[in-house]
Design a protein around this motif. Structure first.
Motif, PDB file in Angstrom:
ATOM      1  N   UNK A 161     -41.088 -66.938 -10.980  1.00  0.00           N
ATOM      2  CA  UNK A 161     -40.336 -65.822 -11.562  1.00  0.00           C
ATOM      3  C   UNK A 161     -41.004 -65.330 -12.840  1.00  0.00           C
ATOM      4  N   UNK A 162     -41.630 -66.244 -13.574  1.00  0.00           N
ATOM      5  CA  UNK A 162     -42.259 -65.869 -14.840  1.00  0.00           C
ATOM      6  C   UNK A 162     -43.347 -64.820 -14.670  1.00  0.00           C
ATOM      7  N   UNK A 163     -43.910 -64.715 -13.473  1.00  0.00           N
ATOM      8  CA  UNK A 163     -44.955 -63.719 -13.250  1.00  0.00           C
ATOM      9  C   UNK A 163     -44.387 -62.311 -13.096  1.00  0.00           C
ATOM     10  N   UNK A 164     -43.075 -62.206 -12.872  1.00  0.00           N
ATOM     11  CA  UNK A 164     -42.364 -60.922 -12.815  1.00  0.00           C
ATOM     12  C   UNK A 164     -42.904 -60.011 -11.699  1.00  0.00           C
ATOM     13  N   UNK A 165     -43.221 -60.616 -10.562  1.00  0.00           N
ATOM     14  CA  UNK A 165     -43.695 -59.841  -9.407  1.00  0.00           C
ATOM     15  C   UNK A 165     -42.748 -59.963  -8.221  1.00  0.00           C
ATOM     16  N   UNK A 166     -41.682 -60.758  -8.369  1.00  0.00           N
ATOM     17  CA  UNK A 166     -40.792 -61.002  -7.247  1.00  0.00           C
ATOM     18  C   UNK A 166     -39.513 -60.186  -7.310  1.00  0.00           C
ATOM     19  N   UNK A 167     -38.490 -60.710  -6.693  1.00  0.00           N
ATOM     20  CA  UNK A 167     -37.202 -59.999  -6.622  1.00  0.00           C
ATOM     21  C   UNK A 167     -36.510 -59.939  -7.976  1.00  0.00           C
ATOM     22  N   UNK A 168     -36.785 -60.873  -8.872  1.00  0.00           N
ATOM     23  CA  UNK A 168     -36.137 -60.885 -10.188  1.00  0.00           C
ATOM     24  C   UNK A 168     -37.148 -60.505 -11.263  1.00  0.00           C
ATOM     25  N   UNK A 169     -36.806 -59.421 -11.985  1.00  0.00           N
ATOM     26  CA  UNK A 169     -37.643 -58.960 -13.086  1.00  0.00           C
ATOM     27  C   UNK A 169     -36.734 -58.495 -14.215  1.00  0.00           C
ATOM     28  N   UNK A 170     -37.252 -58.387 -15.442  1.00  0.00           N
ATOM     29  CA  UNK A 170     -36.427 -57.869 -16.536  1.00  0.00           C
ATOM     30  C   UNK A 170     -36.050 -56.420 -16.269  1.00  0.00           C
ATOM     31  N   UNK A 171     -34.752 -56.098 -16.286  1.00  0.00           N
ATOM     32  CA  UNK A 171     -34.345 -54.707 -16.042  1.00  0.00           C
ATOM     33  C   UNK A 171     -34.602 -53.833 -17.261  1.00  0.00           C
TER      34      UNK A 171
END
Length: 840
Positions: A161-171
């Motif tokens: 998730x830390x890579x911010x390339x998946x389904x969860x990213x900072x909105x």
């Protein structure tokens, strides 16, 4: 398996097994992005909801609600969405398929074209990129809820998730993400989500939750008690309320035995847990409580922690208290087939994994389980499996207690953590397993020794009585059983139950002599302890004889420097002091102090106790400065070795206060006594504990000498309310001193009543020739004389003189004082002393 548009031709080559064709558009999409409706009011979550709403409104726009299954994470999220009042998309993230299905619909709702969504979700585009490009174009406020995202890795779409390339990213600024998950590991959430633990409910909130669901099942207080029993776990409370509501709607038929209110349900939990934690009618929730932990354990197994499930099962069979990590011996556990291949590293990883999904809490005390998690897991598996876990419980506890010295204060922190499990281990059935019975008995015996030494009187008495009832007294465990009974007698003595203590000591002594012989070390210890009770009861002559016999035998078979021999000599010195034989007492206690210092060391508990006893002899002789010096040395050692709250330390401080009082430092004495009393009343477990009573008595004496007679009288009377229900001689000096206060206040009638009562008790319990009885009679004569009852005063003085001559001797100061008093009264009324003594 074949898939594709109906009517298309596919060359499959050789096909083995069934062929399934899944045409597109075979049925409606049954998911929903609508926030589930709240059925009941949300209880006890106002602060958490307000905190989340404020965060999501002020720029911290990604939050994770985490906790074990059943803690009400989804309910909190529902309430947050209602409070925010923005467009909300609620996605079931409990599986990868449901997550992708829900997010596909979110992309469409956010404005993505159906064609672009179809291509991305069919694998011809990047679905996570498409989703977040569309979300970040939204100009209106929105909230995405990812519910039951227990496996955080799914949200990474194959990447962290830390890579911010998946389904969860900072909105972006317009959006917010709220996640509910069992995973409380901060590292799993990419570093940009703020975590919020969802806790259990208070008793009051839990009661309201029960009453919401079953308003006719009892009063609020009963609901509070049930909420406490269920540990405030929202799911358990919900099911309990639903259960009682369902029962209320059932027709009552013969043979139906079901709890119908909060009190009956709470009682049924102890014996019928599995039955009453399931709803009595078919429902999607029927096995929710049973399955909710299994879902977390399944997840951990998939993550490579297969030992997490049996570890949780085993720990659930320990007592309802934190389980010290030292009990989790992987080398012992690996002997059970279910733990085959377990080592310390794997066990540690399993513990960590259990904490991350909220099934256990880990702190300085060890592992803690929520009571509902514990009870539910204790009922899992067949009887053979549960018995295997109990065998491990007994073995692990036996090893841990055998490695911790119950008499060493440095080990007492370990023992405090082990004690709840020692109290529970005797409940384990042994059948014909003699080895298990011996381990249980020896474990309980070590625990009782710790309780006796650490002054945990109430806990120790309960533990021993329960263990004795369960273990019995077969030949295989006679020594540990006798040891427990000996400790039980000591704790009864400390609680002031002297008759019961004496009876127990005599019974133990008789049994020990029968089994071990008259010259065994344990037998001598039992005789020494019996003599201590005799001393507490005021039978100083019998106590002296018993101590001398023990000293003689112990010196012969154990040696002059053996701790048992020195303990008996120390106790003998105390009796000599009470008999006012100061030179003998001082010589004996100095000899013991020298030997204990050489053999045990200057800071050993026994050495410190003897030094305090020497100070007592010096104080009685009037050498207050020397007594204070000895006490300050003893206090420094006791505080350092035993701690400031230990009974021995408090005893030294009390004795120091007494010396300060005798030196005229009443302010210092009062401050010291009040400090001791504050600690003693908080740590001593029995209202009748001698240390607490002695401190209160001395404090009352200080108040009297300060001239505060009203406060002194109040303290003595409060003390008597406790002592009148106790045994032993303490009530006599208290009444005696209360009479002195009343006399100083001018209440001679009240003083006379107290002295008569004190004399009757003293003669009954201590004997007419005991120094305390003689002192009470002397003061009674003074009050009688002051009240004008001269004839009775003379009669009491004649009796007192005869008793003093026999008990103390002609030359004792008290005997001479009695003679002088009688002579003065006779000269005033009848003439010379010789004339008055004729016929006496």
């Amino acid at each position: 398996m074949l898939s594709g548009n109906v009517g298309s031709a596919v060359l499959a080559g050789q096909i083995h097994g069934d062929v399934h064709i899944h045409p597109g558009g075979v049925g409606p999409g049954l998911g929903s992005l609508t926030t589930p409706t709240l059925t009941y009011d949300v209880r006890g979550r106002d602060r958490l909801v307000a905190e989340l709403v404020e965060e999501l409104n002020s720029g911290q726009n990604c939050a994770v609600l985490h906790g074990a299954g059943g803690y009400g994470k989804t309910t909190v999220a529902q309430r947050v969405t209602a409070e925010l009042g923005v467009e909300t998309w609620w996605v079931d993230a409990s599986s990868e398929a449901r997550l992708q299905e829900g997010l596909r619909e979110v992309a469409l709702r956010a404005g993505a074209s159906p064609e672009a969504v179809r291509e991305a979700w069919d694998g011809r585009g990047l679905a996570p990129d498409l989703l977040w490009q569309q979300l970040n174009r939204c100009v209106h406020r929105w909230l995405l809820v990812l519910d039951n995202a227990d496996d955080a890795s799914v949200l990474g779409a194959g990447r962290p998730i830390a890579e911010r390339t998946g389904w969860l990213r900072p909105p972006g600024d317009a959006g917010g993400v709220l996640i509910t998950s069992r995973d409380g590991n901060p590292q799993a959430w990419g570093g940009f989500a703020r975590l919020h633990a969802v806790a259990t409910l208070s008793a009051a909130d839990g009661a309201r939750m029960l009453l919401d669901r079953a308003p006719d099942a009892g009063a609020e207080e009963q609901a509070r008690e049930l909420a406490l029993r269920l540990g405030g776990l929202p799911l358990a409370l919900h099911l309990a309320g639903r259960y009682l509501a369902a029962i209320a709607a059932l027709p009552v038929l013969p043979g139906m035995d079901l709890p119908v209110d909060f009190a009956e349900y709470r009682a049924a939990l102890d014996d019928r847990w599995a039955e009453v934690t399931e709803l009595p009618e078919p429902s999607a929730e029927r096995e929710t409580l049973l399955r909710t932990w299994e879902l977390s354990l399944d997840l951990l197994a998939e993550r490579g922690h297969p030992m997490a499930r049996p570890l949780l099962r085993m720990v659930s069979h320990f007592a309802a208290a934190p389980v010290s990590l030292e009990l989790l011996r992987a080398d012992i556990m690996a002997g059970l087939p279910v733990f085959e291949g377990l080592d310390a590293m794997k066990a540690g990883l399993a513990v960590k994994a259990l904490t991350e999904v909220g099934l256990v809490d880990l702190d300085g005390s060890g592992l803690s389980l929520h009571p509902v998690v514990r009870e539910t897991n204790r009922h899992q598996g067949d009887s053979d499996e549960r018995d295997d876990y109990l065998i491990l419980f007994v073995a692990l506890l036996g090893i841990a207690t055998s490695e911790a010295d119950p008499t060493d204060p440095a080990e007492w922190p370990r023992w405090r953590a082990l004690l709840p499990h020692c109290a529970a281990v005797s409940d384990v059935a042994v059948d014909d397993d003699e080895e298990r019975l011996i381990t249980i008995a020896e474990t309980c015996a070590r625990a009782s020794r710790f309780c006796n030494g650490a002054r945990l009187t109430r806990q120790g008495i309960d533990l021993v009585r329960h263990a004795l009832a369960k273990v019995g007294a077969p030949d295989a465990v006679l020594r540990p059983v006798l040891s427990m009974r000996n400790d039980l007698a000591g704790m009864l003595r400390d609680r002031g139950e002297l008759t019961a203590a004496e009876a127990e000591y005599r019974s133990v002594l008789a049994e020990a002599v029968r089994i071990l012989g008259a010259v065994d070390a344990d037998v001598l210890g039992a005789r020494n302890n019996l003599a201590v009770v005799l001393r507490y009861q005021g039978d100083l002559v019998a106590a002296e004889a018993e101590f001398r016999a023990v000293v003689e035998t112990a010196t012969e078979i154990l040696g002059a420097e053996h701790p048992g021999t020195l303990s008996a000599r120390d106790n003998l010195a105390g009796v000599l002091q009470e008999l006012l034989r100061w030179p003998e007492a001082e010589a004996e206690v100095r000899a013991v102090l020298r030997l204990r210092s050489e053999v045990l060391g200057p800071d050993h508990r026994g050495t410190v106790i003897t030094r305090s006893h020497l100070a007592g002899v010096l104080e009685a002789k009037g050498d207050f400065a020397a007594a204070e010096d000895e006490l300050r040395i003893a206090l420094e050692s006791s505080t350092r070795v035993l701690g400031p709250e230990h009974g021995d330390t408090l005893g030294v401080r009390h004795n120091l206060a007494s010396v300060l009082k005798n030196q005229g430092d009443l302010v210092g004495a009062e401050a010291e006594l009040r400090a001791v009393l504050e600690i003693a009343e908080s740590v001593m477990e029995a209202e009748h504990h001698p240390d607490t009573l002695t401190t209160r008595h001395t404090l009352a004496g200080v108040l009297r000498e300060q001239g505060d007679l009203v406060a002194a009288e109040a303290e003595y009377r409060a003390l008597l309310e406790v002592l009148n229900d106790a045994e032993g001689p303490d009530v006599v000096p208290t009444r005696h001193n209360l009479a002195a206060v009343l006399r100083e206040r001018g209440d001679l009638a009240g003083a006379e009543d107290e002295l008569r009562a004190a004399l009757a008790i003293a003669e009954q319990r201590l004997g007419a020739e005991h120094p305390m009885s003689l002192a009470v009679r002397f003061n009674l004569t003074n009050v009688l004389r002051e009240r004008g009852k001269t004839d009775e005063a003379l009669s009491q003085l004649r009796t007192l003189l005869a008793l003093s001559r026999r008990a103390l001797g002609e030359d004792h100061p008290d005997t001479r004082a009695t003679e002088a008093q009688l002579n003065a009264m006779l000269q005033k009324r009848e003439g010379p002393l010789q004339e008055g003594l004729e016929g006496s």
